[in-house]
Scaffold this motif. Structure first.
Motif, short mmCIF file in Angstrom:
data_model
loop_
_atom_site.label_atom_id
_atom_site.label_comp_id
_atom_site.label_asym_id
_atom_site.label_seq_id
_atom_site.Cartn_x
_atom_site.Cartn_y
_atom_site.Cartn_z
N PHE A 9 -80.42 61.02 95.51
CA PHE A 9 -81.17 61.62 94.40
C PHE A 9 -82.00 62.77 94.95
O PHE A 9 -82.84 62.57 95.82
CB PHE A 9 -82.08 60.54 93.80
N ASN A 132 -74.47 65.12 85.04
CA ASN A 132 -75.41 64.14 84.52
C ASN A 132 -75.83 64.62 83.14
O ASN A 132 -76.57 65.60 83.02
CB ASN A 132 -76.62 64.04 85.47
N TYR A 157 -79.14 62.47 70.64
CA TYR A 157 -77.90 61.83 71.09
C TYR A 157 -76.73 62.18 70.18
O TYR A 157 -75.59 62.30 70.64
CB TYR A 157 -78.09 60.31 71.23
N GLY A 231 -79.25 55.86 73.46
CA GLY A 231 -78.79 56.31 74.79
C GLY A 231 -77.73 55.40 75.37
O GLY A 231 -76.74 55.86 75.94
N PHE A 243 -76.54 55.56 85.45
CA PHE A 243 -77.68 55.32 86.34
C PHE A 243 -78.70 54.44 85.64
O PHE A 243 -78.98 54.63 84.45
CB PHE A 243 -78.41 56.63 86.65
N GLY A 245 -82.80 52.80 86.44
CA GLY A 245 -83.93 52.84 87.37
C GLY A 245 -83.90 51.59 88.24
O GLY A 245 -83.09 50.70 88.02
C1 LIG Z 1 -81.67 57.61 88.04
C2 LIG Z 1 -82.07 58.42 86.82
C3 LIG Z 1 -82.01 59.81 86.87
C4 LIG Z 1 -82.38 60.59 85.78
N1 LIG Z 1 -82.34 61.95 85.87
C5 LIG Z 1 -82.77 62.70 84.82
C6 LIG Z 1 -82.80 64.12 84.93
O1 LIG Z 1 -82.45 64.71 85.95
N2 LIG Z 1 -83.23 64.84 83.86
C7 LIG Z 1 -83.64 64.25 82.69
O2 LIG Z 1 -84.01 64.97 81.76
N3 LIG Z 1 -83.63 62.89 82.57
C8 LIG Z 1 -83.22 62.13 83.60
N4 LIG Z 1 -83.23 60.75 83.50
C9 LIG Z 1 -83.69 60.15 82.21
C10 LIG Z 1 -82.54 59.71 81.34
O3 LIG Z 1 -81.64 60.76 81.07
C11 LIG Z 1 -83.06 59.17 80.00
O4 LIG Z 1 -83.70 60.15 79.27
C12 LIG Z 1 -84.02 58.04 80.22
O5 LIG Z 1 -83.40 57.05 81.00
C13 LIG Z 1 -84.53 57.46 78.89
O6 LIG Z 1 -83.46 57.08 78.07
P1 LIG Z 1 -83.46 57.40 76.54
O7 LIG Z 1 -83.61 58.88 76.36
O8 LIG Z 1 -82.15 56.89 76.04
O9 LIG Z 1 -84.64 56.73 75.96
C14 LIG Z 1 -82.84 59.96 84.58
C15 LIG Z 1 -82.91 58.55 84.53
C16 LIG Z 1 -82.53 57.78 85.64
C17 LIG Z 1 -82.62 56.28 85.55
#
Ligand SMILES: Cc1cc2nc3c(=O)[nH]c(=O)nc-3n(C[C@H](O)[C@H](O)[C@H](O)COP(=O)(O)O)c2cc1C
Length: 453
Positions: A9, A132, A157, A231, A243, A245
């Motif tokens: 990452f 991504n 979405y 999502g 991905f 967390g």
């Molecule tokens: C490992 C990981 C990497 C992510 N990288 C990005 C990123 O680079 N840019 C971004 O805008 N969101 C990133 N996110 C957030 C997700 O795209 C997403 O918005 C977030 O998990 C919340 O989900 P939701 O929008 O469905 O509520 C990342 C999430 C995770 C777990």
């Protein structure tokens, strides 16, 4: 034993969101704006056997809710940053095997131009790129920066779904894989294999010919990380790698089940989606050594960062409260989950917790053997396909991981094997470079009439 895949990452900025360890004497993240930094990191990843380097990205400013907006500049939080696509281009030019995954926003990109940019990188890298797909969580400030209307969370979405349908048509349907013949005595391209596309969606429209020919993977490997119901549904339908967390075995198992269930709901096989969890660790020669290194990392971040970072999520200035105040006394109209998840704790406890890991996952602190054990425990207990290593100090965290942990995992037979040179063959362990099976992109392959001859 599960066969695992690993990515790194990264973020083309001096810190990751909500943290600021750039002051640590060994941390070279402040060199994010030099080609030398990226080539060094890419070389470590490639030679160390990681499958890909992931470049996160965001638009908009996190400091909008900040009680100390000046801290963002003082600590290099979130801004400034570089364009991940251009960083990726440099990395791909200097590597031969490493995959590079770029974050691209369906709220802010133009699909027709985006499809060509991705196809260009896939072409020049011989099929080593991934996308991504993000809908942009910081949409409120991002739309202001772009001067475009705000789109609400779930509708973003729906917009993403329309965006991907259009780019699938361009990647899969506009030019057939063998359209280019480059025969100097005959034709450059076979007109019967070139198709006009037509897309009239609720958000995006396009008519005519694709601007770039079929690239080695056609559709780049699709990554996604949505965790809301909308999502998850989107990821289940379109994601090849999802991905999540970090977290405990139970938390990750819950995520993994939900993702695979969302895939099945979309008519796909539960195993066709790879689930990868973020993983952060500090590796020492002994446990005590690892704890000492961890403390050094924590000491490199100022308390102002903790206060400012928490305020971004919640609008609450924890430094204004008595540390003994119960968190249940606090209220926010912003991210309520960042208050409610600390029920039973005091303001002082939360300041300490947030200083350690902000909204992200807690680092695992231990020896290389303990880290390898933990990785296997998480992967087996939560049915994970791999991990996204989130470094704490660069390049030290990555070097430690590839030199000390990967050999242990290799010895235990826990590393996945690549079936070919493209990112898809490597990561998804597919026999084909192009997208196959039950993925919706397949249905867009050359369905329109070809040029009449
Ligand atoms: C490992 C990981 C990497 C992510 N990288 C990005 C990123 O680079 N840019 C971004 O805008 N969101 C990133 N996110 C957030 C997700 O795209 C997403 O918005 C977030 O998990 C919340 O989900 P939701 O929008 O469905 O509520 C990342 C999430 C995770 C777990």
């Amino acid at each position: 034993m599960k066969k695992l895949h690993f990515g790194l990452f990264e973020n083309a900025q001096a810190n990751d969101t909500g943290r600021a360890t750039w002051r640590h004497p060994d941390n070279q993240r402040d060199q994010y704006d030099t080609l030398e930094y990226w080539l060094k990191i890419a070389k470590i990843c490639e030679e160390g056997g990681l499958d890909f380097l992931f470049l996160a990205d965001a638009w908009g400013w996190a400091e909008v809710n900040g009680v100390r907006p000046d801290v963002a500049s003082i600590e290099g939080l979130d801004l400034p940053r570089l364009d991940p696509f251009i960083v990726a281009s440099a990395i791909l030019a200097h590597t031969e095997k490493l995959g590079v995954v770029m974050t691209g926003s369906t709220l802010l990109e133009q699909p027709y131009a985006f499809a060509r940019r991705m196809a260009t990188l896939d072409q020049l890298s011989k099929g080593r790129v991934g996308w991504n797909i993000v809908t942009t969580g910081t949409a409120d400030t991002a739309v202001k920066a772009f001067g475009v209307p705000m789109v609400a969370h779930d509708e973003r979405y729906a917009m993403a779904d329309d965006f991907v349908q259009l780019v699938y048509k361009l990647w899969e349907g506009a030019w057939e894989p063998d359209a280019l013949t480059k025969d100097k005595q005959g034709a450059f391209a076979n007109p019967t294999k070139v198709h006009a596309i037509s897309h009239e969606g609720p958000y995006f429209r396009s008519e005519g010919y694709g601007n770039s020919a079929y690239s080695p993977q056609g559709t780049p490997v699709l990554f996604q990380a949505g965790s809301s119901p909308a999502g998850r549904a989107f990821g289940g339908k379109h994601g090849e790698c999802m991905f999540v967390g970090g977290g405990s075995v139970e938390q990750l198992a819950q995520h993994s089940r939900a993702i695979r269930a969302a895939a099945v709901e979309s008519g796909r096989d539960a195993g066709s989606v790879r689930v990868m969890a973020e993983f952060r660790c500090i590796i020492g020669e002994t446990e005590e050594d690892a704890q000492r290194l961890y403390q050094e990392v924590l000491d490199s971040q100022t308390p102002e960062v903790t206060v400012a970072s928490y305020a971004w999520f919640t609008g609450l200035d924890l430094s204004a409260y008595d540390p003994a105040t119960p968190m249940t006394d606090l209220h926010t109209e912003l991210s309520q989950s960042q208050v409610s998840r600390f029920a039973g704790m005091t303001v002082g406890d939360v300041l300490k917790d947030w200083h350690e890991h902000g909204a992200g996952s807690k680092a695992f602190v231990g020896t290389a053997e303990q880290v390898a054990d933990r990785i296997i425990e998480l992967a087996e207990g939560a049915d994970l396909d791999g991990f996204l290593l989130a470094p704490v100090i660069q390049p030290g965290s990555t070097i430690d991981f590839v030199e000390k942990v990967l050999p242990i995992l290799r010895e235990r037979g826990a590393l996945g094997e690549s079936r070919g040179a493209t990112l898809r063959e490597r990561l998804v362990e597919s026999d084909e470079a192009t997208i196959t099976g039950d993925h919706p992109a397949v249905s867009y392959r050359a369905q329109a009439p070809a040029i009449a001859v």
